[in-house]
Write an enzyme that holds these catalytic residues in place. Structure first.
Site, PDB file in Angstrom:
ATOM      1  N   HIS A   1      -5.052 -42.816   5.163  1.00 31.25           N
ATOM      2  CA  HIS A   1      -3.945 -43.701   5.525  1.00 31.25           C
ATOM      3  C   HIS A   1      -4.469 -45.124   5.399  1.00 31.25           C
ATOM      4  CE1 HIS A   1      -0.176 -44.863   7.478  1.00 31.25           C
ATOM      5  NE2 HIS A   1      -0.900 -45.882   7.916  1.00 31.25           N
ATOM      6  N   CYS A   2      -3.794 -45.941   4.598  1.00 28.07           N
ATOM      7  CA  CYS A   2      -4.299 -47.294   4.323  1.00 28.07           C
ATOM      8  C   CYS A   2      -3.474 -48.334   5.084  1.00 28.07           C
ATOM      9  CB  CYS A   2      -4.250 -47.567   2.820  1.00 28.07           C
ATOM     10  SG  CYS A   2      -4.854 -49.193   2.391  1.00 28.07           S
ATOM     11  N   VAL A   3      -4.123 -49.062   5.972  1.00 28.16           N
ATOM     12  CA  VAL A   3      -3.395 -50.073   6.754  1.00 28.16           C
ATOM     13  C   VAL A   3      -3.016 -51.273   5.892  1.00 28.16           C
ATOM     14  CG1 VAL A   3      -4.249 -49.509   9.065  1.00 28.16           C
ATOM     15  CG2 VAL A   3      -5.604 -50.974   7.598  1.00 28.16           C
TER      16      VAL A   3
END
Ligand SMILES: [Zn+2]
Ligand SMILES: [Zn+2]
Length: 223
Positions: free
Chosen positions: A72-74
């Site tokens: 999951h990429c912020v």
């Protein structure tokens, strides 16, 4: 190119599991399931109350299952999975090139700043902006380079960031089809489109990895 790739990562669905999805082996109840014997027992996600295809993981931030989830990429406020992994890699590459370009353009002014006092920019604000811009661009370029190297080795071995630990436990990674085929699994077969955040229709239809539900495996894999 950087912005195009960025928006493609943000707005492309990384891959959702179809409703009531079931593993093909589950439908064959009578014959003993070979995939189950080989350690591919049908997986189920209790949170989504749905079947879990191979290489799919539940993202606790998005609270949903993501096909061939990488992480999951912020930075892109989205998961990186089967359908936007290529766009994410291109975003890394173009951002790296952009920060390298900025660093090189700022380098002469940065050298003057330290060596030739008479030619320094006049105001303190100019000096602060120059210094910050140079240092930040250099720092981003170096960290992106490390990230690109890491993902290059992952693409070459057909592994996701999540599967790195899983892979260490096995002597032969079943999804590793050789680096050329592994590259095609992510970037497609049309080399002209390798640097663009898109796929041709044939690749979307013929490469199951991009769909994220089924994955070709090595026939000689030792499990
Ligand atoms: Zn789930
Ligand atoms: Zn997520």
């Amino acid at each position: 190119m950087m912005l195009w790739c960025y928006f493609m990562v943000v707005f492309t669905n990384p891959g959702a599991v179809p409703e009531n999805w079931r593993h093909a082996a589950e439908e064959d109840v009578n014959p003993p399931s070979t995939s189950e014997e080989q350690g591919h027992a049908p997986r189920y996600c209790a949170r989504c109350q749905n079947g879990k295809p191979p290489r799919c993981h539940h993202c606790s931030v998005c609270d949903r299952c993501v096909l061939k989830m990488d992480h999951h990429c912020v930075w892109v406020v989205n998961c990186v999975g089967a359908r936007n992994y290529k766009y994410f890699l291109l975003f890394l590459v173009y951002t790296f090139l952009e920060t390298v370009l900025d660093t090189l353009v700022l380098l002469p002014s940065f050298i003057i700043f330290f060596h030739d006092g008479s030619r320094r920019p006049s105001s303190a604000g100019d000096i602060a902006i120059l210094f910050l811009a140079f240092v930040l661009n250099l720092a981003f370029a170096l960290s992106l380079l490390c990230f690109i190297c890491m993902h290059t080795s992952l693409v070459a071995s057909n592994t996701t960031s999540i599967e790195v630990y899983e892979r260490k436990k096995t002597c032969s990674w079943e999804y590793d089809l050789g680096w050329r085929k592994n590259l095609e699994q992510v970037f497609g077969t049309n080399k002209l489109l390798w640097f663009l955040p898109m796929y041709c229709t044939e690749d979307l239809q013929n490469i199951p990895t991009i769909q994220g539900l089924e994955f070709p495996t090595r026939s000689d894999a030792v499990l």
